[in-house]
Scaffold this motif. Structure first.
Motif, PDB file in Angstrom:
ATOM      1  N   LEU A   1       0.692  -1.222  -0.128  1.00 56.57           N
ATOM      2  CA  LEU A   1      -0.136  -0.010  -0.111  1.00 56.57           C
ATOM      3  C   LEU A   1       0.993   1.393  -0.028  1.00 56.57           C
ATOM      4  O   LEU A   1       0.349   2.264  -0.615  1.00 56.57           O
ATOM      5  CB  LEU A   1      -1.011   0.044   1.277  1.00 56.57           C
ATOM      6  CG  LEU A   1      -2.046  -0.924   1.277  1.00 56.57           C
ATOM      7  CD1 LEU A   1      -2.868  -1.239   2.543  1.00 56.57           C
ATOM      8  CD2 LEU A   1      -3.009  -0.305   0.006  1.00 56.57           C
ATOM      9  N   MET A   2       1.817   1.192   0.692  1.00 56.76           N
ATOM     10  CA  MET A   2       2.852   2.370   0.838  1.00 56.76           C
ATOM     11  C   MET A   2       3.663   2.714  -0.683  1.00 56.76           C
ATOM     12  O   MET A   2       3.657   3.877  -1.037  1.00 56.76           O
ATOM     13  CB  MET A   2       3.852   2.389   2.031  1.00 56.76           C
ATOM     14  CG  MET A   2       3.556   2.326   3.409  1.00 56.76           C
ATOM     15  SD  MET A   2       4.536   2.112   4.641  1.00 56.76           S
ATOM     16  CE  MET A   2       5.566   3.337   4.582  1.00 56.76           C
TER      17      MET A   2
ATOM     18  N   ALA B   1       0.929   4.068  -3.130  1.00 53.08           N
ATOM     19  CA  ALA B   1       0.421   5.596  -2.362  1.00 53.08           C
ATOM     20  C   ALA B   1       1.496   6.576  -2.972  1.00 53.08           C
ATOM     21  O   ALA B   1       1.159   7.527  -3.212  1.00 53.08           O
ATOM     22  CB  ALA B   1       0.262   5.527  -1.213  1.00 53.08           C
ATOM     23  N   SER B   2       2.752   5.840  -2.843  1.00 56.35           N
ATOM     24  CA  SER B   2       3.693   7.086  -3.428  1.00 56.35           C
ATOM     25  C   SER B   2       4.106   7.011  -4.800  1.00 56.35           C
ATOM     26  O   SER B   2       4.936   7.503  -5.315  1.00 56.35           O
ATOM     27  CB  SER B   2       5.165   6.744  -2.707  1.00 56.35           C
ATOM     28  OG  SER B   2       5.618   5.325  -3.089  1.00 56.35           O
TER      29      SER B   2
ATOM     30  N   ARG C   1       0.414   8.802 -10.368  1.00 59.70           N
ATOM     31  CA  ARG C   1      -0.788   8.357 -10.895  1.00 59.70           C
ATOM     32  C   ARG C   1      -1.408   8.878 -11.749  1.00 59.70           C
ATOM     33  O   ARG C   1      -2.646   8.685 -12.167  1.00 59.70           O
ATOM     34  CB  ARG C   1      -1.783   8.102  -9.497  1.00 59.70           C
ATOM     35  CG  ARG C   1      -1.223   6.799  -8.865  1.00 59.70           C
ATOM     36  CD  ARG C   1      -2.214   6.611  -7.611  1.00 59.70           C
ATOM     37  NE  ARG C   1      -2.498   7.668  -6.981  1.00 59.70           N
ATOM     38  CZ  ARG C   1      -1.617   8.072  -5.751  1.00 59.70           C
ATOM     39  NH1 ARG C   1      -0.834   7.482  -5.569  1.00 59.70           N
ATOM     40  NH2 ARG C   1      -2.185   9.300  -5.330  1.00 59.70           N
TER      41      ARG C   1
ATOM     42  N   GLU D   1      -5.912  19.597  -8.113  1.00 60.63           N
ATOM     43  CA  GLU D   1      -5.016  19.131  -7.517  1.00 60.63           C
ATOM     44  C   GLU D   1      -3.480  19.898  -7.706  1.00 60.63           C
ATOM     45  O   GLU D   1      -3.315  20.368  -8.919  1.00 60.63           O
ATOM     46  CB  GLU D   1      -4.652  17.570  -7.568  1.00 60.63           C
ATOM     47  CG  GLU D   1      -5.949  16.952  -7.144  1.00 60.63           C
ATOM     48  CD  GLU D   1      -5.986  15.522  -7.647  1.00 60.63           C
ATOM     49  OE1 GLU D   1      -5.039  14.863  -8.073  1.00 60.63           O
ATOM     50  OE2 GLU D   1      -6.846  14.611  -7.054  1.00 60.63           O
TER      51      GLU D   1
ATOM     52  N   PRO E   1       5.131  15.215  -4.265  1.00 60.64           N
ATOM     53  CA  PRO E   1       6.443  14.563  -4.317  1.00 60.64           C
ATOM     54  C   PRO E   1       6.348  13.378  -5.261  1.00 60.64           C
ATOM     55  O   PRO E   1       7.649  13.259  -5.609  1.00 60.64           O
ATOM     56  CB  PRO E   1       6.056  14.069  -2.597  1.00 60.64           C
ATOM     57  CG  PRO E   1       5.357  15.105  -2.135  1.00 60.64           C
ATOM     58  CD  PRO E   1       4.508  15.523  -3.042  1.00 60.64           C
TER      59      PRO E   1
ATOM     60  N   ARG F   1       9.797  12.983  -7.776  1.00 59.26           N
ATOM     61  CA  ARG F   1      10.516  11.844  -7.807  1.00 59.26           C
ATOM     62  C   ARG F   1      10.688  11.350  -9.043  1.00 59.26           C
ATOM     63  O   ARG F   1      11.997  11.032  -9.527  1.00 59.26           O
ATOM     64  CB  ARG F   1       9.823  10.788  -6.846  1.00 59.26           C
ATOM     65  CG  ARG F   1      10.554  10.854  -5.306  1.00 59.26           C
ATOM     66  CD  ARG F   1      10.066   9.504  -4.784  1.00 59.26           C
ATOM     67  NE  ARG F   1       8.486   9.374  -4.401  1.00 59.26           N
ATOM     68  CZ  ARG F   1       7.776   9.824  -3.346  1.00 59.26           C
ATOM     69  NH1 ARG F   1       8.569  10.362  -2.368  1.00 59.26           N
ATOM     70  NH2 ARG F   1       6.659   9.673  -3.291  1.00 59.26           N
TER      71      ARG F   1
ATOM     72  N   SER G   1      -1.347   4.254   3.409  1.00 58.04           N
ATOM     73  CA  SER G   1      -1.331   4.861   2.146  1.00 58.04           C
ATOM     74  C   SER G   1      -0.963   6.468   2.639  1.00 58.04           C
ATOM     75  O   SER G   1      -0.030   6.968   1.911  1.00 58.04           O
ATOM     76  CB  SER G   1      -2.559   4.984   1.280  1.00 58.04           C
ATOM     77  OG  SER G   1      -3.021   3.761   1.240  1.00 58.04           O
TER      78      SER G   1
ATOM     79  N   ALA H   1       2.920   7.083   3.400  1.00 52.99           N
ATOM     80  CA  ALA H   1       3.772   7.002   2.370  1.00 52.99           C
ATOM     81  C   ALA H   1       4.017   8.151   1.583  1.00 52.99           C
ATOM     82  O   ALA H   1       4.629   8.690   0.911  1.00 52.99           O
ATOM     83  CB  ALA H   1       3.502   5.941   1.338  1.00 52.99           C
ATOM     84  N   THR H   2       2.883   9.203   1.922  1.00 50.24           N
ATOM     85  CA  THR H   2       3.038  10.357   1.125  1.00 50.24           C
ATOM     86  C   THR H   2       2.494  11.579   2.097  1.00 50.24           C
ATOM     87  O   THR H   2       1.523  11.509   2.950  1.00 50.24           O
ATOM     88  CB  THR H   2       2.083  10.404  -0.124  1.00 50.24           C
ATOM     89  OG1 THR H   2       2.056  11.519  -0.804  1.00 50.24           O
ATOM     90  CG2 THR H   2       0.862   9.773   0.369  1.00 50.24           C
ATOM     91  N   PRO H   3       2.972  12.814   1.682  1.00 48.51           N
ATOM     92  CA  PRO H   3       2.628  13.753   2.720  1.00 48.51           C
ATOM     93  C   PRO H   3       0.996  14.069   2.814  1.00 48.51           C
ATOM     94  O   PRO H   3       0.413  14.206   3.979  1.00 48.51           O
ATOM     95  CB  PRO H   3       3.190  15.231   2.153  1.00 48.51           C
ATOM     96  CG  PRO H   3       4.136  14.744   1.132  1.00 48.51           C
ATOM     97  CD  PRO H   3       3.618  13.411   0.771  1.00 48.51           C
TER      98      PRO H   3
ATOM     99  N   LEU I   1      -3.322  12.841   0.937  1.00 46.87           N
ATOM    100  CA  LEU I   1      -3.816  12.449  -0.427  1.00 46.87           C
ATOM    101  C   LEU I   1      -5.217  13.024  -0.155  1.00 46.87           C
ATOM    102  O   LEU I   1      -5.748  13.242   0.904  1.00 46.87           O
ATOM    103  CB  LEU I   1      -3.831  10.862  -0.132  1.00 46.87           C
ATOM    104  CG  LEU I   1      -2.557  10.074  -0.446  1.00 46.87           C
ATOM    105  CD1 LEU I   1      -2.789   8.545  -0.022  1.00 46.87           C
ATOM    106  CD2 LEU I   1      -2.175  10.083  -1.859  1.00 46.87           C
ATOM    107  N   THR I   2      -5.814  13.226  -1.570  1.00 51.26           N
ATOM    108  CA  THR I   2      -7.295  13.365  -1.487  1.00 51.26           C
ATOM    109  C   THR I   2      -8.038  12.526  -1.465  1.00 51.26           C
ATOM    110  O   THR I   2      -7.492  11.236  -1.437  1.00 51.26           O
ATOM    111  CB  THR I   2      -7.303  14.213  -3.088  1.00 51.26           C
ATOM    112  OG1 THR I   2      -7.361  13.312  -3.901  1.00 51.26           O
ATOM    113  CG2 THR I   2      -6.638  15.285  -3.518  1.00 51.26           C
TER     114      THR I   2
ATOM    115  N   THR J   1     -10.522  11.545  -3.284  1.00 49.31           N
ATOM    116  CA  THR J   1     -10.500  10.805  -4.691  1.00 49.31           C
ATOM    117  C   THR J   1      -9.239   9.872  -4.698  1.00 49.31           C
ATOM    118  O   THR J   1      -9.722   8.588  -5.079  1.00 49.31           O
ATOM    119  CB  THR J   1     -10.705  11.579  -5.721  1.00 49.31           C
ATOM    120  OG1 THR J   1     -11.505  12.535  -5.322  1.00 49.31           O
ATOM    121  CG2 THR J   1     -11.092  10.948  -6.937  1.00 49.31           C
ATOM    122  N   ASP J   2      -8.052  10.428  -4.425  1.00 49.65           N
ATOM    123  CA  ASP J   2      -6.916   9.467  -4.268  1.00 49.65           C
ATOM    124  C   ASP J   2      -7.131   8.055  -3.597  1.00 49.65           C
ATOM    125  O   ASP J   2      -6.925   7.100  -4.021  1.00 49.65           O
ATOM    126  CB  ASP J   2      -5.702  10.235  -3.896  1.00 49.65           C
ATOM    127  CG  ASP J   2      -4.974  11.023  -4.811  1.00 49.65           C
ATOM    128  OD1 ASP J   2      -5.158  10.737  -6.118  1.00 49.65           O
ATOM    129  OD2 ASP J   2      -4.428  12.052  -4.652  1.00 49.65           O
TER     130      ASP J   2
END
Lengths: 211, 106
Positions: free
Chosen positions: A19-20, A23-24, A27, A87, A92, A96, B24, B27-29, B31-32, B34-35
């Motif tokens: 999942l991590m 998420a990173s 997308r 958005e 980040p 990357r 989730s 791992a990231t600062p 998320l929306t 929707t994300d």
């Protein structure tokens, strides 16, 4: 809560890791950018023999300009996509991806000046440049693929393999006469056709953004 | 096996869907909404209810902004949430390590 055995714990840890990773990753939908870059490459390749002089310098700078046009178009399309979804663009994951792309793209650009100065008129440089560019671009895409959907790494490998095959073909002048026209053909088929094919594939397979 | 670490597992985080949300977000600062929904393939109702529980526990914070086209809800992991998640991971690793220690061939 006392039912958590080591198997459950290990599975939980694996799920968390997956999942991590997911998420990173970057997308944004890639299909529009890939298709646009493919179209630019294909049209530029078809037009090249009619619009530029038949020498290595013209070949190199023409394709650098095409590459720059493709990169700018992809950038603008991604940016527009982010803004349309309300958005931020420079997230980040986007940072990357950009930093993973940079080293090999920089090398591919920087190598042009010295190579072209060695032999300005010769077809050999123009024939040697596409394999070098393909391999470097493939490495660049492959690196960025670690922060993007999985297919990108395969796409990168495709360029590396195409680069090596075109190098083998160019190194065997008994079979194929090295010429700038041949170099244009390689660039059109790979940078143009490759992106176009992948873009169309993504149009069919990529999950449509619901935002 | 020593069952000692098990009671320490955070009940709020331990639930499957909430663990997925926290993982989730870790791992990231940010998320929306929707994300998160797209990433975790959850229904709106399910996601909203789990996010509310996480928010009430102080593990997740939300911020609302009005983008150029539509309002956007963004979620971040709070410091409390990050610490709780780190502790939770530590406990899971402890369970796995304890098993390895007691069964060296595993």
């Amino acid at each position: 809560m006392g039912h958590v055995d080591h198997n459950t714990a290990r599975e939980q840890l694996e799920t968390i890791r997956t999942l991590m990773d997911r998420a990173s990753t970057y997308r944004r939908a890639l299909a529009p950018a890939m298709t646009a870059v493919g179209l630019i490459g294909t049209l530029a390749g078809l037009a090249a023999p009619f619009v530029i002089r038949d020498n290595a310098r013209s070949f190199a700078f023409y394709w650098l300009a095409v590459g720059l046009a493709g990169a700018c178009t992809a950038f603008l399309l991604m940016r527009r996509q982010a803004f349309a979804a309300g958005e931020p663009f420079w997230t980040p994951p986007a940072r990357r991806v950009a930093s993973a792309l940079m080293p090999a793209l920089f090398a591919g650009t920087a190598v042009v000046g010295p190579l072209v100065n060695i032999h300005q008129e010769g077809a050999m440089i123009a024939v040697a440049l596409p394999p070098l560019w393909l391999v470097l671009y493939g490495c660049s895409v492959h690196s960025a693929g670690f922060f993007m959907p999985r297919g990108m790494r395969l796409f990168g490998w495709g360029f590396v393999i195409a680069g090596l095959l075109s190098a083998l073909a160019a190194a065997n002048p008994h079979q194929i006469e090295p010429s700038i026209r041949m170099a244009h053909t390689v660039m059109t088929a790979t940078f143009g056709g490759g992106h176009l094919a992948y873009g169309l594939y993504l149009h069919w397979t990529e999950k449509k953004p619901t935002a | 096996m020593n069952p000692e670490p098990f009671p320490h597992l955070d009940r709020v985080i331990h639930e499957k869907a909430r663990l997925a949300i926290i993982s989730s977000l870790s791992a990231t600062p940010s998320l929306t909404y929707t994300d998160l929904r797209n990433l975790l393939v959850m229904t709106d109702g399910n996601l909203t209810s789990h996010l509310r529980i996480l928010q009430e526990a102080g593990l997740v914070a939300l911020s609302k902004s009005t983008g150029e086209t539509r309002p956007q809800t963004t979620y971040t992991l709070t410091d409390i949430g990050r610490n709780a998640f780190t502790q939770y991971l530590g406990h899971l690793e402890q369970i796995v390590a304890q098993f390895r220690k007691t069964t060296p061939s595993a």
